[in-house]
Design a protein around this motif. Structure first.
Motif, short mmCIF file in Angstrom:
data_model
loop_
_atom_site.label_atom_id
_atom_site.label_comp_id
_atom_site.label_asym_id
_atom_site.label_seq_id
_atom_site.Cartn_x
_atom_site.Cartn_y
_atom_site.Cartn_z
N MET A 194 53.20 64.84 66.53
CA MET A 194 52.15 65.21 67.48
C MET A 194 50.77 64.88 66.94
SD MET A 194 50.77 68.87 68.60
CE MET A 194 49.06 68.66 68.20
N MET A 195 50.51 65.27 65.69
CA MET A 195 49.16 65.08 65.15
C MET A 195 48.86 63.60 64.94
SD MET A 195 48.70 68.35 62.68
CE MET A 195 47.03 68.76 63.11
N THR B 39 61.25 71.86 58.24
CA THR B 39 61.55 70.46 58.55
C THR B 39 61.42 70.22 60.06
OG1 THR B 39 63.04 70.34 56.66
CG2 THR B 39 63.27 68.63 58.33
N VAL B 40 61.95 71.16 60.84
CA VAL B 40 61.90 70.99 62.30
C VAL B 40 60.45 70.98 62.79
CG1 VAL B 40 62.45 72.09 64.50
CG2 VAL B 40 64.19 71.93 62.74
N THR B 41 59.71 72.07 62.53
CA THR B 41 58.34 72.06 63.06
C THR B 41 57.46 71.07 62.34
OG1 THR B 41 57.99 74.11 61.86
CG2 THR B 41 57.96 74.26 64.21
N THR C 259 56.43 63.68 71.17
CA THR C 259 57.40 64.14 70.19
C THR C 259 58.83 63.99 70.70
OG1 THR C 259 57.33 66.42 71.00
CG2 THR C 259 55.79 65.86 69.27
N ALA C 260 58.98 63.89 72.03
CA ALA C 260 60.33 63.91 72.61
C ALA C 260 61.17 62.73 72.14
CB ALA C 260 60.24 63.95 74.13
N PHE D 276 58.25 68.11 61.29
CA PHE D 276 58.49 66.82 61.91
C PHE D 276 57.78 66.75 63.27
CE2 PHE D 276 62.09 64.05 63.89
CZ PHE D 276 61.28 62.94 63.86
N VAL D 277 58.02 67.74 64.12
CA VAL D 277 57.43 67.71 65.46
C VAL D 277 55.91 67.69 65.36
CG1 VAL D 277 57.31 68.88 67.67
CG2 VAL D 277 59.42 68.95 66.38
N LEU D 278 55.38 68.54 64.51
CA LEU D 278 53.92 68.64 64.38
C LEU D 278 53.33 67.36 63.80
CD1 LEU D 278 52.05 70.95 65.12
CD2 LEU D 278 52.24 71.80 62.79
N MET E 262 51.76 65.92 72.19
CA MET E 262 52.89 66.84 72.35
C MET E 262 54.06 66.16 73.05
SD MET E 262 51.08 70.44 73.30
CE MET E 262 50.74 71.62 72.00
N LEU E 263 53.74 65.42 74.09
CA LEU E 263 54.80 64.77 74.85
C LEU E 263 55.47 63.67 74.02
CD1 LEU E 263 55.87 65.24 77.65
CD2 LEU E 263 54.43 63.40 78.49
N GLY F 276 59.21 77.72 60.16
CA GLY F 276 58.61 77.10 61.35
C GLY F 276 57.12 77.33 61.41
N ILE G 271 62.12 62.67 68.34
CA ILE G 271 63.10 63.72 68.04
C ILE G 271 64.48 63.30 68.51
CG2 ILE G 271 63.85 66.00 68.82
CD1 ILE G 271 61.90 66.44 66.73
N ALA H 146 61.94 63.15 57.65
CA ALA H 146 62.82 64.15 58.26
C ALA H 146 64.25 63.97 57.74
CB ALA H 146 62.79 64.03 59.78
#
Lengths: 698, 698
Positions: free
Chosen positions: A624-625, A615-617, A389-390, A619-621, A386-387, A525, A393, A487
């Motif tokens: 993270m995964m 696209t937003v979630t 992803t910062a 990318f982040v997900l 999770m961290l 999302g 992004i 993305a």
């Protein structure tokens, strides 16, 4: 004047020709002992059987969609050639996967055999096979693009368009549609292959390592061949189809936006020729990947990196005059946009490596958390993912703003969007060689399995392990590129979708204050979460099928555990194949149908919101995964190197739990998200006119 | 004509008065044996010590922000009363947490004692204490709202505004700002309390249950009191502050949007009076929560539900004439918007229950996955959580569209937004009683701990367990309301933020095609992930502190394991307190600072994008974490009931791993997200003028 665009088919032929040459250098090598051949053969047969079944099912899907698209043509919602464009995109994407898999399964025993000689020899074979795949992807990509571009050009020269219709606009918007074929094929390949490989892996580990207590890749384990097949159908064929789609998608989206930006043919020329230059640069780069016999791992990594960096620098040098000559000196901002994309790609790779390599703090902390058991490993790995992803992004956001404004977005909106799109092309321009450094990993992995099962000297396994581990590092970099470019490409596709909507004479209010946009964002999302849930559950179900089968064989086949009798490898391959085929359908349909349904029920504004939200979630997900999975994997390896009690300790058992959870994260659900977000945009583009005519919320 | 708005302070007094009465009925009961009193006393002391420290640190934060706000006042970016509004919001939010906690710690031993008599007696005590908390929240909320509304009204009557300034607009925009105080306090309470409670819980379990093999709540475990304190400071004080904030936030946002919609005072009257009606309905509802002595659990659940349903129906009946009389018959759509909010809330509760109760498929499947070990439990639980986001998202989307269009959004944009905002008020109107059914859970949990430690007859523990389990079901419903209302309120606040920006004479292009909006969405979409990572890591670190301390006490305190000597409970409380206080700061600051930084660096469009992006992923992630955690918790309980081998089996050990992972998911990170998304909007509203004046991207 010589038309630079002819460089595109020339680049295609160069890529395919050099791929053929490299393939020849690999297959003329010796495959080793009869035992090694036998194992390689079993993997070949299994992988081919899987792909045959996969392509049969996908063919049915393509026929159905082809019929639907032809209905849309009849309804006047689509140009008549689009259904055929859809088919070729799917065909070439599948072909890349198929040939890449063929190459990989032919290379693994040869890599093992070469590794008997030295680490460097092993690297050369595996890397050459990886390069074949990389070059096939760019070669077929450029071929498909060239066929359609030149073909449509010729057609419209023969059959002039109605006055007021812009030829180049019509061509690029048709070409956008073959992206949908490539994306669909890629999604099935990634999801199906991902389910297969992780079901086999998890199933093999759960019964073999945990219950029976036999080592990984032990020939007594009935799922071991399925596990090796999985690497080929998931990590090789899946990745090939995936990156074919990214590559082609970014180029067609850029071309379409170039038209909107008023750049005309020049807007198409730049990405196409950059891709062709990328082929040449990649071919040159491969010659830099060599090192002394039995060099250190650091030296080998450097050898790989040297190849990639050389290619990148060549592209940067060549792009400058390309942009200047093609677009004119007033558009040099486009060059800086390309540069910003390339730099962002490199930074994404570094960030991935930082979070997932056991050389740095985050993964070490996950390993430390193993001391207090599996629960803390899971929490620690999730937190790292999770961290992590910062940074990606923020890097991508800076790349978006930079490429937008550098390309002139402040004064010309469409020029700015063209900048964003071409930054993705910049990121992917070195694909020929980055994919090579990525694809050789599973080959080395299989080579290690072969060494283990053929009971070769442990030094061979040690060398293939070194190659494999090197592959993990380069794969991390490759993943950064894949996610980042996905993305950016998705954004470019969404912008192209918006242009299509405008072209159909429809104006939409895409303000964040529009409740339709908001609900689109919410649903979009959510979709990546639902998609990941479905694919993870699929892996779980498929793996439990394998578990039951392996247990059955252990129990029923007399003499198996003593090594006197061989297990029924094909049984496990068949079970994984059937399960993967069955399970890939629902998540894939979810991706294809939801944008159309939302568009029909809640309007185009909701559809656009859905695309951006996904696209937003997504990318982040995906980050993270991928990074949680990578950190768990490497934390386990770090413990196996002897930390916190080493193999067999309490901490190791806890780390194995983390690694098992990470498997579907990083190899099934995560990478599929890259395709998901682009496919939804592609589908929206193709169905735009239909949705506009039929939506309930006009 | 009688001004209906006077019902707001009247409702406040009714709530506070009835809360006082209920508190009296609880405290006059007997606390039981000296041993029971002693344990209750230890929890009281620990919880009070925690809150004292917490409020000291938060006070420092409030002083700093107060100074900053006064600087903004001097710079002309803020009205002079705003800093004071900020303080009162924080004060009342903290007061609700404090008094709720006092009540809860005073009620636990009394609940245990009453449960010695019968299940129903226990329920009455625990429920009354929970109702005190619910009524305090709505009472103080209405008090704060009334003070500011009537105070500002009086002030501007004495000191008339400049011509052209609308008094009611100035009042509502000031009131928006006290939401920021409430949100800040709530975030600290949720994050700090959440870290404390899960660190103590995880720490106690890891050493006590897993290493030492003693049962849960065993008095020999040094962390057992800290665990009980945690329930009070996290689940009670944290939840009180949280829902105070939701309640007040939804009302002020609605009022502000009412002004924008041109409804004037009537737009303020409707939500305020609805809240007052909600108080009366909740008070009446509490009288329905009673059942026969030792009724079945189903009957008890029905008793609780009867209370909630009665209140909801009363509110629906009363709101109809209220809307008709206040807004006029032309605005009856507002009534239907309220109804849609209430229905959506109920559906969210049902969905949560379906995914997290062991009575249904999803949680049963997680329990089944435990048979193959911890890895499959984790994958299964994650998948359930991810999949469970679909229904709530779709329900909320339908509620948004319905309330927007029912309230007239098709012709009047602002009227539509008012509809969305008031649907959140509708959802929260029964808060007095829904919070009661939610807050009594931790009290019953503590009562069970007390019974265990006081070595009462097992039948008592069985009764408190029944109450606790009932509490889990009602808490699931409560969570659905909390998450759904948070999403709607956040949207209302973002709309109010947009109005503020417009009021400052700034026009912004919030189109999805604007790259600033896009990067805002990306960064906003990432923030909830980063926030969850930070809070989960904090729990991990704090828990390992507890683990070290518990191990130390087991080793160093002679006679502890034999039960001859008492452990040092206060030591564990102190360690958890210090760790929670230290760890809550970084994530909280992240939430407060990021919208301002993004606004200053990338402009208002990016800031708006950030708010929406965070709301979307925050909502999805909050549902996922809450439901994954709930499913793991109940899967473990399901196995403990005797399935798959029951307590101590391999499956049970695997399920315990899932439950431990779920602890920070559902009780620390997940619920904090509800506040996060609203706090970021509040901060953006308060700092809007400052950001407009100073952004680098004008």
């Amino acid at each position: 004047m010589f038309d630079l665009l002819y460089l595109a088919p020339a680049g295609s032929l160069l890529a395919l020709g050099f791929a053929g040459f490299l393939a020849w250098t690999v297959v003329r090598r010796d495959e080793g002992t009869p035992r090694m051949r036998e194992i390689a053969q079993a993997v070949k047969v299994g992988a081919a059987a899987y792909l045959k079944r996969q392509y049969t099912i996908v063919a049915v899907f393509f026929v159905v969609v082809f019929v639907i698209l032809n209905i849309l043509v009849k309804l006047g919602n689509l140009a008549p050639v689009v259904p055929f464009a859809f088919l070729t995109g799917g065909f070439f994407s599948g072909l890349c996967g198929f040939l890449g898999m063929k190459m990989a399964t032919n290379a693994s025993a040869r890599t093992t055999n070469a590794a008997q000689k030295s680490l460097n020899s092993g690297l050369r074979v595996a890397f050459s096979a990886g390069a074949v795949m990389g070059l096939l992807v760019v070669g077929f990509g450029l071929l498909d693009l060239s066929i359609w571009y030149f073909g449509l050009n010729w057609w419209y020269n023969m059959h002039p368009l109605a006055p007021g219709q812009d030829k180049i606009a019509v061509i690029t918007s048709t070409m956008l549609c073959f992206g949908m074929g490539a994306s669909s094929q890629a999604l099935f390949a990634r999801v199906g292959g991902g389910i297969f490989t992780k079901a086999a892996d998890v199933g093999a580990d759960l019964v073999g390592k945990v219950e029976a207590g036999i080592p990984e890749d032990d020939p007594r384990n009935p799922a071991v061949i399925a596990d090796n097949v999985g690497d080929n159908v998931g990590d090789v064929a899946g990745m090939g189809a995936d990156l074919y789609e990214s590559y082609v998608g970014s180029i067609v989206a850029t071309s379409a936006l170039g038209v909107a930006a008023g750049l005309g043919v020049a807007g198409v020329t730049v990405p196409m020729v950059m891709a062709a230059v990328g082929v040449l640069a990649s071919v040159i780069g491969t010659f830099f990947v060599r090192s002394k016999e039995d060099a250190s791992q650091g030296a080998l990594l450097w050898a790989l990196r040297k190849g990639v960096f050389t290619s990148a620098i060549l592209i940067l040098i060549a792009s400058y005059p390309l942009v200047k000559y093609t677009l004119g000196p007033g558009h040099m901002g486009v060059y800086w946009a390309i540069l910003s994309g390339l730099i962002a790609g490199v930074l994404l790779g570094i960030s991935t490596e930082f979070y997932t390599s056991s050389g740095y703090g985050p993964t070490k902390k996950v390993a430390d958390a193993a001391i207090t058991g599996p629960a803390t490993v899971i929490i620690g790995g999730m937190a790292v993912g999770m961290l992590s992803t910062a940074v990606p992004i923020i890097v991508v956001c800076i790349a978006i703003l930079a490429s937008y404004y550098l390309a002139g977005g402040a004064t010309n909106f469409n020029a700015g969007l063209y900048g964003v799109a071409i930054s993705a092309v910049g990121m992917l321009s070195t694909l020929g060689i980055t994919l090579a450094t990525d694809a050789y990993g599973p080959i080395a992995d299989n080579a290690g399995g072969n060494a283990e099962m053929s009971k070769l000297d442990p030094s061979v396994r040690k060398r293939t392990d070194a190659l494999d581990s090197l592959g993990n590092t380069t794969a991390a970099t490759g993943k950064g590129f894949a996610i980042g470019s996905a993305a950016l490409t998705a954004l470019a596709l969404i912008a192209a979708y918006n242009d299509q909507v405008v072209m159909f004479g429809k104006t939409v209010d895409l303000s964040l204050m529009n409740p339709k946009v908001i609900i689109g964002l919410f649903i979009g999302g959510m979709l990546p979460f639902a998609f990941c849930a479905l694919t993870m559950q699929a892996v779980g179900r498929a793996a439990s099928g394998i578990v039951v089968e392996v247990r059955r064989q252990f129990k029923e086949i007399v003499g198996l555990m003593e090594g006197r009798v061989k297990p029924d490898y094909a049984g496990c391959v068949m079970i994984a194949t059937k399960a993967a085929q069955k399970e890939m359908i629902l998540p894939s349909l979810l991706a294809i149908i939801s944008p159309i349904v939302v568009g029909l029920l809640a309007g185009l504004e909701a559809q656009a919101g859905l695309l951006i939200g996904a696209t937003v979630t997504g990318f982040v997900l995906a980050v993270m995964m991928a990074n949680s999975g990578g950190a768990w994997d490497n934390a386990k390896k770090y413990i196996e190197e002897g930390h916190h009690g080493g193999k067999g300790s309490f901490a190791h058992k806890a780390a194995v739990v983390g690694d098992t959870v990470g498997d579907p994260f990083k190899d099934t659900s995560g990478p599929s998200l890259n395709i998901l977000i682009k496919l939804m945009s592609m589908v929206s583009i193709v169905f735009a006119s239909f949705v506009i005519s039929n939506t309930l919320m006009k």
